[in-house]
Design a protein around this motif. Structure first.
Motif, short mmCIF file in Angstrom:
data_model
loop_
_atom_site.label_atom_id
_atom_site.label_comp_id
_atom_site.label_asym_id
_atom_site.label_seq_id
_atom_site.Cartn_x
_atom_site.Cartn_y
_atom_site.Cartn_z
N ASP A 1 0.85 -1.19 0.00
CA ASP A 1 0.00 0.00 0.00
C ASP A 1 0.89 1.24 0.00
OD1 ASP A 1 -1.90 1.93 0.30
OD2 ASP A 1 -2.62 1.27 2.26
N SER B 1 0.09 4.24 0.31
CA SER B 1 -0.33 5.33 1.21
C SER B 1 0.44 5.30 2.53
CB SER B 1 -1.83 5.24 1.47
OG SER B 1 -2.15 4.04 2.15
N LYS B 2 1.12 4.18 2.78
CA LYS B 2 1.94 4.09 3.99
C LYS B 2 3.15 3.22 3.68
CE LYS B 2 1.80 3.06 8.94
NZ LYS B 2 0.99 2.53 10.08
N TRP C 1 8.23 5.24 8.89
CA TRP C 1 7.00 5.07 8.11
C TRP C 1 6.43 6.45 7.82
CZ3 TRP C 1 4.99 0.62 6.14
CH2 TRP C 1 5.54 -0.58 6.60
N VAL C 2 6.02 6.66 6.59
CA VAL C 2 5.42 7.94 6.20
C VAL C 2 4.10 7.67 5.48
CG1 VAL C 2 7.63 9.12 5.99
CG2 VAL C 2 6.63 8.03 3.99
N GLU C 3 3.18 8.62 5.61
CA GLU C 3 1.89 8.52 4.94
C GLU C 3 1.89 9.40 3.70
OE1 GLU C 3 -1.31 9.29 7.57
OE2 GLU C 3 -0.88 7.56 8.88
N LEU C 4 1.43 8.85 2.58
CA LEU C 4 1.40 9.54 1.30
C LEU C 4 0.01 9.41 0.69
CD1 LEU C 4 4.74 8.11 -0.18
CD2 LEU C 4 4.44 10.35 0.88
N ASP C 5 -0.25 10.18 -0.35
CA ASP C 5 -1.48 10.01 -1.12
C ASP C 5 -1.18 8.99 -2.21
OD1 ASP C 5 -3.73 10.11 -2.69
OD2 ASP C 5 -3.93 12.29 -2.57
N ALA D 1 7.34 12.63 0.03
CA ALA D 1 7.34 12.63 1.49
C ALA D 1 7.85 13.95 2.05
CB ALA D 1 8.18 11.47 2.00
#
Length: 778
Positions: free
Chosen positions: A515, A517-518, A525-529, A689
């Motif tokens: 996934d 998005s993570k 760990w980073v959250e993305l679109d 990021a």
């Protein structure tokens, strides 16, 4: 009184002393001037200049043309003193022909500017750096003694196997200077014993190649470094003999166990006519890739006991006799008018004058290798030249050596077609002959590692920005090959293996759970679109929906992003190594050295780099051709690793010629492309990021972003001149990026609306903004 003085000056000028006709021609040819160039400068006809140089019955120039011609010859005489040898002492020039300024002054009618244009611009300021292929005037004077073997001192940079130092080019690069035309053999008694002082191999003292042309009935061989040789050959077989016995052409081997490069002759249209060959090929001959075996020149070669390879007499013909011991007897021909120099890769090289073409091919040969065919063929041959399949063994008990496998090479024998993993081969391969005729292999049956062709609609926020800016990765596929561990031998099939990122191979694994998005970036760990990012696992950027075959770099990246990978099965290669490292290093050095000659250097500041790249091709169009050819050598060489069948007569399930090569290695090609795509995705994720910016389109190695400004510096996160670690960095080195092009956001929206294609790949058109129906496939 002034009128009388003018009349006296004109009278003196009308009798300006001239050297003998033979000397006039020697001086012209020494400076690389054609009859047409001199005629244009003096505003006379070509035949007039030819008459002035006629040895049998020379004509004499009159009026202002005589003074202009004398002035030209005086300046050339300073650059190229008459040769003197012990056997033939140089005849003294008339006392009045000294090369000193004319005491009579200049006449208004004399076209001085024209003479200066064809003499002075050929030389940069003495002592200034010169791009590859340019001769120093002092060296030119040395070479004008008529001794061909002395040319090695001038052409050392061209002939060496080490790329030239990366130095700046003059702001305006002049044409390459030529030495005098000389005999193909030296008149010095000790010429055969003397070796060049710079260490150049005396066997190849005149460089790797020559462009053979005909001028005024005389056959001339234009070599690298400006050397021009007389060619006595009256037929093609005798030209081959002359090349091997007298021309001193060729190139030393690139690797210890390898072979020296065969001499290359480039035949102009005039030369083709001289040796009874067609200037162009018929449609039938183009389709066959050769002239008929019954052609009279082919028969001449056969009578002289010369042979042609199986490809016959085509644009890149090879003429040889079977080797005797370690001695090779082979000459390669390149015929531009038969499309040997594909304009997609060599631009207008095929239309260049002989001296300029010799320079272009000579720089390429010195920095890459002597061309062996197309840029693709040469790219593949470079791999083998750097890693020859065999080497000489240590002496046995009887003191004899024998041929043995060269460690780190692909060996001399091709892999049996039936031993290939079915997932790695293209459709129609013999190992797939039992598949139903119309069966379409999906990702669970076929390894499909290709470059990106992905795009998405722009977001509302992106539409409020003004520009679309494209950045392009320099030598992306070469960078992907650097340090890559690839298989050297056959693959081993394993079931449910534990994944090893250091083991090259093809892996059947389900990556649909990754996934975007993570993800892990480094250790965090980073959250993305994730909806704005392409999948790293497919060329179209689509998320996989089940198990598929992937090369090692792709699977390793999934693990790097923080996700578990469990292969179902794999074809792995335990015999492996960094086979492409030497190939990458040589092409990288060739690219950087040539770009440096064009004024673009490594480690430039970002703004200076962008400025240097602007219009770099115009600084020296000939060297720009070399850059294009080097890039094509990278892509073409990798493409040849999975060459498809060509020509009529082949049927699916039957072997084709390329399968008999040890270098038919689709697994290596797949690994390089996989790593290249993954390298790009890693930078995109890092950039997203850190900045929150996502690409709008990606095509192979070009990425397009929406930005407020027109420059890459308007969206790349530089801080105090330093780029984002692990992200995009501006620079000329392979793997770094340059500006590809900028268009407006409005342009992008209008193009997509016109073609009713919200996801039209704008990266394909970002360079100049031109979009056609043909480009869109309509």
């Amino acid at each position: 009184m002034s009128e009388l003085f003018d009349a006296v000056d004109a009278l003196v000028a009308s009798r300006s002393p001239l050297p003998p006709a033979e000397e006039r021609k020697r001086l012209r040819v020494a400076h690389g001037l054609t009859l047409d160039e001199v005629a244009a400068a003096l505003k006379v006809r070509r035949a007039t200049v030819s008459g002035w140089e006629s040895v049998k019955k020379p004509t004499e120039p009159r009026g202002p043309e005589r003074e202009a011609y004398a002035r030209l010859l005086r300046q050339l005489a300073e650059l190229y003193p008459a040769p003197a040898t012990p056997q033939e002492p140089a005849a003294p020039m008339p006392a009045t022909f000294t090369g000193a300024p004319d005491p009579a002054g200049e006449m208004p009618e004399v076209p001085d500017a024209a003479i200066e244009e064809i003499v002075n611009p050929l030389y940069p300021t003495p002592g200034a750096p010169r791009p590859a292929g340019f001769a120093d005037p002092a060296e030119a004077r040395t070479l004008s003694t008529g001794q061909a073997s002395e040319a090695a001192a001038m052409t050392a940079t061209e002939n060496t196997q080490t790329p030239a130092p990366v130095t700046a080019a003059p702001a305006a690069a002049p044409r390459p200077a030529r030495t005098t035309r000389t005999s193909s053999t030296s008149r010095r008694p000790d010429a055969k014993k003397a070796a060049p002082a710079d260490g150049t191999d005396p066997r190849f003292a005149n460089g790797p190649l020559a462009v053979v042309d005909v001028e005024d009935g005389q056959v001339l061989a234009y070599c690298t470094g400006g050397l021009v040789l007389d060619v006595p050959a009256k037929s093609l077989p005798s030209l081959v003999e002359w090349t091997l016995k007298e021309a001193k052409l060729g190139q030393p081997k690139l690797s210890g166990p390898g072979k020296d490069a065969d001499p290359l002759l480039v035949l102009t249209e005039a030369t083709l006519e001289r040796y009874s060959l067609p200037v162009t090929l018929t449609d039938e001959e183009k389709h066959a890739g050769r002239i008929p075996e019954g052609h009279k020149v082919v028969k001449q070669l056969a009578r002289a006991e010369w042979k042609l390879t199986k490809r016959g007499f085509g644009p890149w013909a090879r003429i040889y006799r079977p080797a005797t011991g370690s001695e090779r007897a082979c000459v390669q021909l390149c015929i531009p008018s038969w499309n040997a120099l594909d304009s997609r890769h060599w631009s207008e090289a095929g239309q260049l004058p002989p001296a300029e073409l010799a320079r272009v091919l000579g720089v390429y040969a010195s920095r890459v290798m002597t061309p062996r065919g197309s840029t693709a063929v040469t790219g593949l041959e470079l791999m083998t030249a750097l890693h020859p399949p065999t080497r000489a063994s240590e002496p046995d008990a009887d003191g004899k050596r024998h041929s043995e496998h060269n460690p780190g090479s692909l060996g001399k024998d091709a892999i049996d077609p039936m031993n290939w993993p079915p997932c790695e081969v293209p459709d129609g391969h013999p190992v797939l002959k039992d598949l139903p005729r119309f069966h379409v292999r999906g990702p669970g049956e076929k390894l499909f590692e290709e470059a990106y062709d992905w795009a998405r609609p722009m977001t509302d926020a992106e539409c409020t920005l003004r520009h679309l800016v494209g950045i392009d990765v320099n030598m992306a596929f070469a960078a992907g090959a650097n340090g890559l561990n690839v298989g050297l031998g056959e693959a081993t099939h394993v079931k449910a293996p534990a994944f090893d990122p250091k083991l090259p191979g093809s892996w059947l694994v389900d990556l649909s759970h990754v996934d975007l998005s993570k993800v892990k970036v480094g250790k965090e760990w980073v959250e993305l679109d994730g909806s704005l990012l392409p999948s790293p696992f497919t060329p179209k950027g689509e998320r996989p929906d089940g198990p598929a075959w992937y090369a090692t770099p792709t699977v390793a990246y999934a693990a790097e992003l923080g996700y578990e990978v469990r292969p179902i099965e794999a074809w792995v290669r335990y015999d492996n190594g960094r086979y492409l490292d030497g190939w990458y290093n040589r092409l990288r050095d060739a690219y950087l050295a040539t770009m440096a000659d064009l004024g673009v250097h490594a480690d430039m500041e970002p703004a200076d780099f962008l400025a240097a790249m602007d219009g770099y091709k115009d600084r020296d169009p000939d060297l720009a051709i070399v850059v294009s050819a080097i890039k094509a050598t990278v892509k073409g060489g990798l493409g040849k690793l999975r060459e498809r069948p060509r020509g009529e007569g082949w049927r699916p399930g039957e072997p084709w010629r390329a399968l008999s090569r040890p270098t038919w290695r689709p697994d290596i090609r797949a690994a390089v492309i996989s790593r290249t795509r993954i390298n790009l995705h890693r930078k995109i994720v890092k950039h997203a990021a850190f900045t929150g910016q996502y690409p709008v389109a990606i095509l192979s190695d070009c990425v397009v972003y929406a930005a407020d400004g027109t420059s890459p510096l308007d969206f790349l996160p530089y801080r105090e001149g330093k780029p984002l670690p692990g992200g995009f960095k501006l620079g000329i080195n392979p793997g770094l990026v340059k500006h590809e092009g900028t268009q407006t956001v409005l342009w992008g929206e209008e193009v997509r609306e016109r073609f009713n294609a919200p996801e039209l790949n704008l990266a394909r058109y970002i360079k100049d903004g031109t979009v056609t129906d043909v480009d869109n496939g309509e």
